[in-house]
Design a protein around this motif. Structure first.
Motif, PDB file in Angstrom:
ATOM      1  N   GLY A   1      -1.770  -1.099  -1.848  1.00  9.96           N
ATOM      2  CA  GLY A   1      -3.121  -1.396  -2.333  1.00  9.96           C
ATOM      3  C   GLY A   1      -2.957  -2.192  -3.609  1.00  9.96           C
ATOM      4  O   GLY A   1      -2.568  -1.640  -4.637  1.00  9.96           O
ATOM      5  N   HIS A   2      -3.169  -3.500  -3.537  1.00 11.53           N
ATOM      6  CA  HIS A   2      -2.928  -4.378  -4.684  1.00 11.53           C
ATOM      7  C   HIS A   2      -4.257  -4.909  -5.210  1.00 11.53           C
ATOM      8  O   HIS A   2      -5.020  -5.511  -4.465  1.00 11.53           O
ATOM      9  CB  HIS A   2      -2.007  -5.538  -4.275  1.00 11.53           C
TER      10      HIS A   2
ATOM     11  N   ASP B   1       2.119   0.896  -7.637  1.00  7.76           N
ATOM     12  CA  ASP B   1       0.890   0.766  -8.427  1.00  7.76           C
ATOM     13  C   ASP B   1       1.151   0.332  -9.871  1.00  7.76           C
ATOM     14  O   ASP B   1       0.423   0.704 -10.794  1.00  7.76           O
ATOM     15  CB  ASP B   1       0.077   2.087  -8.413  1.00  7.76           C
TER      16      ASP B   1
ATOM     17  N   ARG C   1      -3.727   9.761  -9.112  1.00  7.80           N
ATOM     18  CA  ARG C   1      -2.289   9.548  -9.322  1.00  7.80           C
ATOM     19  C   ARG C   1      -1.773  10.543 -10.359  1.00  7.80           C
ATOM     20  O   ARG C   1      -2.465  10.827 -11.338  1.00  7.80           O
ATOM     21  CB  ARG C   1      -2.026   8.123  -9.804  1.00  7.80           C
TER      22      ARG C   1
ATOM     23  N   VAL D   1      -5.614   2.922  -4.673  1.00  8.41           N
ATOM     24  CA  VAL D   1      -6.433   1.860  -4.088  1.00  8.41           C
ATOM     25  C   VAL D   1      -6.565   2.065  -2.575  1.00  8.41           C
ATOM     26  O   VAL D   1      -7.593   1.764  -1.982  1.00  8.41           O
ATOM     27  CB  VAL D   1      -5.777   0.483  -4.364  1.00  8.41           C
TER      28      VAL D   1
HETATM   29 MG    MG Z   1      -1.238  -0.091  -5.441  1.00  7.81          MG
END
Ligand code: MG
Ligand code: GDP
Ligand code: IMO
Length: 428
Positions: A40-41, A13, A306, A300
């Motif tokens: 998850g971009h 991330d 986080r 994401v």
């Molecule tokens: Mg990510």
């Protein structure tokens, strides 16, 4: 000719999606080489935000080829959901834009079920996986019972392999883990449908990537996860099941190391991690909460909050060493604006001395005490800065510290999620 790697220098991330999209403008081909839809971009183009999991982040350019390499584990259900999602946003995914390796391993429903049941069985020792079936799929690959995309495309081969695998998995699911058996016919018929939809996209991608590099094209390799989630060099066992470091490119895309020209480590200006496991510079206080809110640090893929902490240069130095990084791209430095004092970890105190590498044993790591240097912060909102000169003096000092400690230059600084919120300090 250039073959250029982008990879996460921390626990994922870091902004790989944003940087891949940014650098993809100068590339012809963008390749994912490991991981799967655990990634998850996020890519922001204009006012539109795209969340990508399996499809490479070069997909928003209509003229680029995007490749899912053999090192990636492919969940066909997730793939088609993502294609539909992109189509709804105006991006039709055709075989001219996306290729999938015939050697990629296929994530099956029992992998997802096992991921879930193993986590439950681990109890308080759970890893905190994304439950996408990643670990069990890579396990089958290593154990040699996996189903590859090329197997899926051959009806009889697929039937045989599925029969054998499912019988064994159902035994584990029901007799060992107390779950419910999965139905052969439902999976078989569903995956045959997926196979036909997937067929036009499937190629020997090693040949395509090699030819592209040899013919002078620019190829960008987009890492998923991050250095400390690497199966060999990460904070094992709190890691993912693939090689996220630069070495993973050769294996996961089928090219030789001599073809790689650059490796850029994406480093967030502070540290985050999602899931369980050690985190020496974690801030379990109001500063950590402040960073999470300001940096919008929520996963994401799973939506989990986080964990946040100070920048850890021991981690960045480790990443630079094991991936041979040629430069860093530092992201989210804008998030830190407003802190009066900012700390950076410059070593771990371990058994009476100071070390600058990440130890293998979690017990050793637990006894490490981070050594901090304190820096003055800055108040200026730097989201609009577009050149190094526009950065506050204290932000420049912060960046210089990263270079000085790691011996690797900072070539790009990102000051916001959008494409244009990026400054290139040294051309790469
Ligand atoms: Mg990510
Ligand atoms: P990835 O998994 O490495 O691609 O990163 P994620 O997309 O999971 O998380 C990075 C988050 O930070 C996303 O929401 C991005 O849009 C955002 N982002 C990326 N670079 C920057 C930056 O320089 N500043 C700010 N404020 N946000 C950024
Ligand atoms: P991107 O590409 C952050 C973490 C999970 C868990 C561990 C193992 O967006 O940076 P897995 O499902 O892979 O078996 O989970 O790895 N993890 C990530 N953390 N970013 C990611 O991807 C991650 N992919 C997996 O939270 O701790």
């Amino acid at each position: 000719m250039s073959a250029f790697i982008i990879l996460g220098a921390q626990w994922g991330d870091e902004g790989k999606g944003k940087m891949t999209d940014y650098l993809a403008e100068g590339a012809d081909v963008v390749v994912r080489f490991q991981g799967g839809n655990n990634a998850g971009h996020t890519v922001v183009v204009g006012e539109k935000e795209y969340k990508l999991h399996l499809i490479p982040s070069g997909i928003l350019y209509k003229d680029k080829l995007n490749v899912i390499g053999n090192g990636v584990v492919v969940d066909p259900e997730a793939l088609f959901i993502e294609m539909d999602y992109l189509e709804a946003l105006g991006e039709k995914i055709t075989p001219e834009r996306l290729m999938i390796s015939d050697r990629s391993q296929v994530i099956m429903p029992y992998h997802k079920e096992l991921d879930n049941l193993y986590e439950i069985a681990r109890g308080t020792n759970d890893i905190g996986t994304t439950k996408k079936g990643i670990g069990p799929c890579y396990t089958d690959k290593a154990e040699r019972s996996g189903i590859r995309v090329c197997d899926l495309l051959k009806k009889d081969v697929f039937k045989e392999k599925l029969k054998t695998s499912l019988a064994m998995k159902n035994d584990i699911i029901t007799k060992v883990l107390g779950g419910k058996a999965l139905d052969f016919d439902i999976i078989y018929n569903q995956y045959l449908e997926y196979a036909e939809k997937m067929r036009p996209f499937v190629k020997d991608i090693s040949v395509k990537v090699f030819d592209a590099i040899k013919s002078g094209k620019n190829v960008l390799f987009e890492g998923a996860q991050g250095t400390l989630l690497d199966i060999d060099y990460g904070s094992y066992p709190f890691v993912t099941s693939s090689n996220t470091i630069a070495g993973g490119v050769c294996i996961g895309a089928g090219i030789g190391p001599t073809m790689i020209t650059n490796a850029v480590g994406i480093a967030k200006a502070y540290t985050t991690r999602v899931g369980k496991g050690p985190f020496p510079t974690e801030l379990n206080d109001e500063v950590g909460d402040w960073i999470r809110e300001k940096g919008f640090e929520f996963g994401v893929t799973t939506g989990r909050a986080r964990r946040c902490g100070w920048l850890d240069l021991v981690i960045l130095k480790t990443a630079a060493r094991i991936s041979g990084l040629t430069s860093f791209a530092v992201t989210k430095i804008d998030t830190l604006a407003g802190l009066e004092k900012i700390k950076i970890c410059v070593g771990y105190e371990f058994e009476g001395s100071i070390i600058d590498y990440f130890p293998a044993s979690l017990e050793d790591l637990a006894s490490c005490v981070p050594v901090y240097e304190e820096f003055d912060g800055w108040d200026e909102n730097i989201a609009e800065a577009r050149s190094y000169d526009e950065l506050p003096e204290n932000a420049k000092i912060y960046l210089k510290k990263i270079e000085e400690f790691t011996g690797v230059k900072v070539s790009i600084v990102s000051v916001g999620p959008k494409r244009d919120q990026t400054m290139v300090l040294t051309e790469i």
